[in-house]
Design an enzyme around this catalytic site. Structure first.
Site, PDB file in Angstrom:
ATOM      1  N   ILE A 102       0.840  -1.190   0.000  1.00 37.76           N
ATOM      2  CA  ILE A 102       0.000   0.000   0.000  1.00 37.76           C
ATOM      3  C   ILE A 102       0.877   1.243   0.000  1.00 37.76           C
ATOM      4  O   ILE A 102       2.006   1.213   0.504  1.00 37.76           O
ATOM      5  CB  ILE A 102      -0.967  -0.019   1.216  1.00 37.76           C
ATOM      6  N   CYS A 103       0.380   2.303  -0.596  1.00 33.99           N
ATOM      7  CA  CYS A 103       1.013   3.612  -0.540  1.00 33.99           C
ATOM      8  C   CYS A 103       2.429   3.562  -1.139  1.00 33.99           C
ATOM      9  O   CYS A 103       2.631   3.016  -2.212  1.00 33.99           O
ATOM     10  CB  CYS A 103       1.002   4.098   0.909  1.00 33.99           C
ATOM     11  N   GLY A 104       3.406   4.108  -0.460  1.00 33.87           N
ATOM     12  CA  GLY A 104       4.766   4.191  -0.984  1.00 33.87           C
ATOM     13  C   GLY A 104       5.411   2.861  -1.281  1.00 33.87           C
ATOM     14  O   GLY A 104       6.339   2.783  -2.085  1.00 33.87           O
ATOM     15  N   ALA A 105       4.941   1.795  -0.642  1.00 37.44           N
ATOM     16  CA  ALA A 105       5.507   0.475  -0.939  1.00 37.44           C
ATOM     17  C   ALA A 105       5.281   0.091  -2.393  1.00 37.44           C
ATOM     18  O   ALA A 105       6.073  -0.653  -2.973  1.00 37.44           O
ATOM     19  CB  ALA A 105       4.908  -0.578  -0.017  1.00 37.44           C
ATOM     20  N   THR A 106       4.206   0.621  -3.000  1.00 42.36           N
ATOM     21  CA  THR A 106       3.979   0.315  -4.419  1.00 42.36           C
ATOM     22  C   THR A 106       5.089   0.897  -5.283  1.00 42.36           C
ATOM     23  O   THR A 106       5.465   0.293  -6.292  1.00 42.36           O
ATOM     24  CB  THR A 106       2.602   0.832  -4.894  1.00 42.36           C
TER      25      THR A 106
END
Length: 197
Positions: A102-106
């Site tokens: 999710i979020c920046g991990a993408t």
């Protein structure tokens, strides 16, 4: 799925609100959540909470896991400190073990090349485009996407991320999965009766 341990990656500036629904409901349904850090040194979340990781990333084996969860963090866009987590996501996917990001991990997964050939979502398409990845045509404007063993969600969609994880791991299905989402995403109190049936 016989494995019941879920691994939650933790690191400094970890966006602690993004997995609350996921981990809380998994533990209520027989799963154990273990935290994994680059080392076992304490980390501090974006919300200022200190977490002592249960194990270092080097000791994490996909064979011991039902799922790897990666949240957002300022560090995803501040250098390569979290790149080992994206490389571990590749190892998990290659082993057929699901990964939820999710979020920046993408963006970390995009830099690792894991979104080039899979449908996915994130905050906005141009956020991922800035990584230089090759998967722009596979970007979907939706709350969360599951493509095979990879789940992705944007930063405002922790409930949708949880929904996809629950579907993937068989925690809720069909009408109950829909009811869970309506209850926690839409505050639809009528959905509670379906969950309790």
């Amino acid at each position: 799925m016989t494995r019941t341990t879920v691994h939650l990656a933790v690191y400094d500036t970890f966006a602690d609100w993004e997995t609350g629904h996921t981990t809380a409901h998994l533990t209520q349904h027989g799963f154990t959540v273990r935290t994994v850090g680059l080392t076992t040194a304490p980390v501090t979340t974006m919300g200022g909470v200190r977490i002592q990781p249960d194990l270092p990333l080097a000791d994490l084996d996909p064979a011991d896991s039902a799922l790897l969860i990666l949240t957002g963090a300022h560090l995803w866009d501040a250098g390569d400190d979290l790149a080992p987590f994206a490389a571990t996501a590749r190892t998990f996917l290659d082993a057929g073990v699901p990964v939820a990001a999710i979020c920046g991990a993408t963006a970390g997964l995009a830099r690792e090349g894991l979104l080039d050939d899979r449908d996915h979502t994130s905050a906005v398409s141009f956020y991922l485009a800035a990584t230089g990845y090759q998967g722009g045509e596979r970007y979907r404007e939706t709350d969360a996407v599951t493509d095979g063993d990879l789940i992705t969600a944007g930063p405002t969609e922790p409930v949708a991320l949880a929904r996809e994880v629950f579907a993937k791991l068989g925690v809720y299905e069909g009408e109950k999965l829909d009811a869970w989402y309506r209850l926690f995403h839409d505050s639809d109190a009528s959905a509670f009766a379906v969950l309790e049936s």
